[in-house]
Design a protein around this motif. Structure first.
Motif, mmCIF file in Angstrom:
data_model
loop_
_atom_site.group_PDB
_atom_site.id
_atom_site.type_symbol
_atom_site.label_atom_id
_atom_site.label_comp_id
_atom_site.label_asym_id
_atom_site.label_seq_id
_atom_site.Cartn_x
_atom_site.Cartn_y
_atom_site.Cartn_z
ATOM 1 N N THR A 65 0.726 -1.376 0.003
ATOM 2 C CA THR A 65 -0.066 -0.095 -0.054
ATOM 3 C C THR A 65 0.695 1.351 0.002
ATOM 4 O OG1 THR A 65 0.033 -0.022 2.425
ATOM 5 C CG2 THR A 65 -1.961 -1.234 1.338
ATOM 6 N N GLU A 66 1.978 1.150 0.335
ATOM 7 C CA GLU A 66 2.999 2.386 0.374
ATOM 8 C C GLU A 66 3.002 3.131 -0.854
ATOM 9 O OE1 GLU A 66 7.367 4.136 1.704
ATOM 10 O OE2 GLU A 66 6.950 2.040 1.891
ATOM 11 N N LYS A 67 3.111 2.601 -1.999
ATOM 12 C CA LYS A 67 2.983 3.305 -3.406
ATOM 13 C C LYS A 67 1.764 3.848 -3.444
ATOM 14 C CE LYS A 67 6.798 0.380 -5.204
ATOM 15 N NZ LYS A 67 7.270 -0.341 -6.526
ATOM 16 N N LEU A 68 0.933 3.277 -3.229
ATOM 17 C CA LEU A 68 -0.414 3.802 -3.421
ATOM 18 C C LEU A 68 -0.725 5.006 -2.535
ATOM 19 C CD1 LEU A 68 -2.638 0.525 -3.501
ATOM 20 C CD2 LEU A 68 -2.246 2.180 -5.523
ATOM 21 N N LYS A 69 -0.376 4.939 -1.206
ATOM 22 C CA LYS A 69 -0.527 6.197 -0.396
ATOM 23 C C LYS A 69 0.161 7.381 -1.006
ATOM 24 C CE LYS A 69 -2.126 5.875 3.391
ATOM 25 N NZ LYS A 69 -3.511 6.224 4.087
ATOM 26 N N ASN A 70 1.437 7.046 -1.250
ATOM 27 C CA ASN A 70 2.286 8.046 -1.762
ATOM 28 C C ASN A 70 1.886 8.716 -3.165
ATOM 29 O OD1 ASN A 70 3.917 7.811 0.530
ATOM 30 N ND2 ASN A 70 5.427 6.470 -0.723
ATOM 31 N N ASN A 110 -3.130 12.527 -2.831
ATOM 32 C CA ASN A 110 -3.013 13.918 -2.305
ATOM 33 C C ASN A 110 -3.540 13.798 -1.030
ATOM 34 O OD1 ASN A 110 -3.672 16.598 -1.342
ATOM 35 N ND2 ASN A 110 -3.639 17.537 -3.359
ATOM 36 N N PRO A 111 -2.790 14.107 0.147
ATOM 37 C CA PRO A 111 -3.462 13.792 1.537
ATOM 38 C C PRO A 111 -4.599 14.483 1.903
ATOM 39 C CG PRO A 111 -1.436 15.016 1.682
ATOM 40 C CD PRO A 111 -1.685 14.779 0.284
ATOM 41 N N SER A 116 -13.007 -1.236 7.441
ATOM 42 C CA SER A 116 -12.668 -0.374 8.727
ATOM 43 C C SER A 116 -11.451 0.455 8.454
ATOM 44 C CB SER A 116 -12.155 -1.171 9.910
ATOM 45 O OG SER A 116 -10.763 -1.897 9.532
ATOM 46 N N THR A 117 -10.638 0.389 7.376
ATOM 47 C CA THR A 117 -9.373 1.375 6.977
ATOM 48 C C THR A 117 -10.046 2.538 6.281
ATOM 49 O OG1 THR A 117 -9.216 -0.117 5.128
ATOM 50 C CG2 THR A 117 -7.985 -0.607 7.008
ATOM 51 N N ALA A 118 -11.296 2.584 5.896
ATOM 52 C CA ALA A 118 -11.654 3.439 4.732
ATOM 53 C C ALA A 118 -11.159 5.052 5.203
ATOM 54 C CB ALA A 118 -13.201 3.466 4.687
ATOM 55 N N GLU A 119 -11.493 5.297 6.404
ATOM 56 C CA GLU A 119 -10.869 6.740 7.100
ATOM 57 C C GLU A 119 -9.329 6.924 6.783
ATOM 58 O OE1 GLU A 119 -11.362 9.345 11.070
ATOM 59 O OE2 GLU A 119 -12.176 7.234 10.918
ATOM 60 N N ASN A 120 -8.463 5.839 6.799
ATOM 61 C CA ASN A 120 -7.113 6.016 6.656
ATOM 62 C C ASN A 120 -6.969 6.648 5.151
ATOM 63 O OD1 ASN A 120 -6.928 5.048 9.090
ATOM 64 N ND2 ASN A 120 -6.299 3.038 8.445
ATOM 65 N N TRP A 121 -7.628 6.362 4.304
ATOM 66 C CA TRP A 121 -7.545 6.770 2.921
ATOM 67 C C TRP A 121 -8.636 7.817 2.358
ATOM 68 C CZ3 TRP A 121 -3.649 4.266 0.149
ATOM 69 C CH2 TRP A 121 -3.229 3.307 0.613
ATOM 70 N N ASN A 122 -9.178 8.513 3.564
ATOM 71 C CA ASN A 122 -9.861 9.705 3.276
ATOM 72 C C ASN A 122 -11.131 9.105 2.162
ATOM 73 O OD1 ASN A 122 -8.163 11.200 4.374
ATOM 74 N ND2 ASN A 122 -7.230 12.299 2.601
ATOM 75 N N ILE A 123 -11.558 8.009 2.614
ATOM 76 C CA ILE A 123 -12.858 7.693 1.957
ATOM 77 C C ILE A 123 -14.033 7.770 2.877
ATOM 78 C CG2 ILE A 123 -14.041 5.521 1.120
ATOM 79 C CD1 ILE A 123 -11.461 4.397 0.202
ATOM 80 N N LYS A 124 -15.114 8.782 2.340
ATOM 81 C CA LYS A 124 -16.325 9.071 3.167
ATOM 82 C C LYS A 124 -17.439 8.238 2.770
ATOM 83 C CE LYS A 124 -13.429 12.006 4.969
ATOM 84 N NZ LYS A 124 -12.746 11.621 6.463
#
Length: 241
Positions: free
Chosen positions: A210-215, A218-219, A233-241
């Motif tokens: 996931t690191e390459k995807l995260k980088n 835009n945060p 449960s990880t949706a918030e970590n990826w700014n998914i609302k």
């Protein structure tokens, strides 16, 4: 052997539902016009069925009536050129196959590097979706999953939550090599697709991918996918609302 006899003999050897044109006989019979006339006569008599101009198929009879060719047969000529794969079934055609919906559509969608205007073929409307990655036989299943993530809001007769849960289960079954390839292919997809893939991989405990995807994201950008957070449960970590 006469042309009509040769054509009838060849058609008998085709599997049921196989779509063909005069070119399927051209190597053996060099009389194009005679072949086309013979095929049209056979279609008029009901021995074969006509799909669209210049395209025929060998129908399969069942107790419930005549079966039409499957969608791959209908458009196979649009997905290959000189023996090389240039396209693949996607969209509505693949949602049902992946278990994302039970709905069957008369629209066939094809992923290609170079798109063309929509066209009609029999009862089907054929549309083209641009694929920025190089298309190979090996990566088509991964591209189909990525396309489903990209157009998750458009999958009919379901919810984003259910689609996310199903796609999560599909991705969980992939090998580590396939997951790595999917991350690489996702670079040419919109940020929302990369975010959803990242959230799914993180949920599955595959944070190594996931690191390459995260980088690449835009945060401060948020992605509106209502219901995805109920499946991840990880949706918030990826700014998914």
């Amino acid at each position: 052997m006469k042309i009509t006899e040769y054509i009838a003999f060849t058609i008998d050897r085709f599997p049921k539902g196989y779509v063909f044109t005069y070119e399927d006989f051209y190597d053996e019979v060099k009389k194009k016009e005679a072949i086309i006339k013979a095929l049209n006569r056979m279609a008029d008599s009901g021995k074969i069925a006509k799909l669209s101009k210049g395209k025929y198929y060998k129908p399969e009879e069942t107790p419930f009536g005549e079966l039409e060719p499957n969608q791959y047969q209908v458009v196979k000529d649009l997905m290959e050129e000189d023996g090389k794969v240039t396209g693949y079934l996607t969209g509505y055609s693949i949602y049902n196959e992946l278990g994302l919906t039970t709905q069957v559509s008369n629209t066939i969608q094809i992923g290609k590097n170079v798109v063309r205007p929509k066209l009609k073929r029999g009862k089907y409307t054929i549309r083209f979706v641009r694929q920025k990655n190089t298309i190979t036989k090996e990566n088509i299943p991964l591209l189909q999953i990525l396309d489903s993530l990209r157009y998750i809001k458009k999958i009919p007769d379901t919810t984003i939550q259910k689609s996310t849960e199903r796609l999560k289960n599909i991705i969980a079954e992939l090998s580590g090599e396939d997951k790595q390839s999917m991350v690489r292919l996702a670079k040419k997809y919109p940020p929302s697709t990369r975010a959803l893939l990242g959230a799914i991989l993180e949920e599955l405990g595959d944070s190594a991918y996931t690191e390459k995807l995260k980088n690449s994201l835009n945060p401060i950008t948020t992605y509106n996918l209502p219901g995805a957070s109920k499946a991840l449960s990880t949706a918030e970590n990826w700014n998914i609302k």
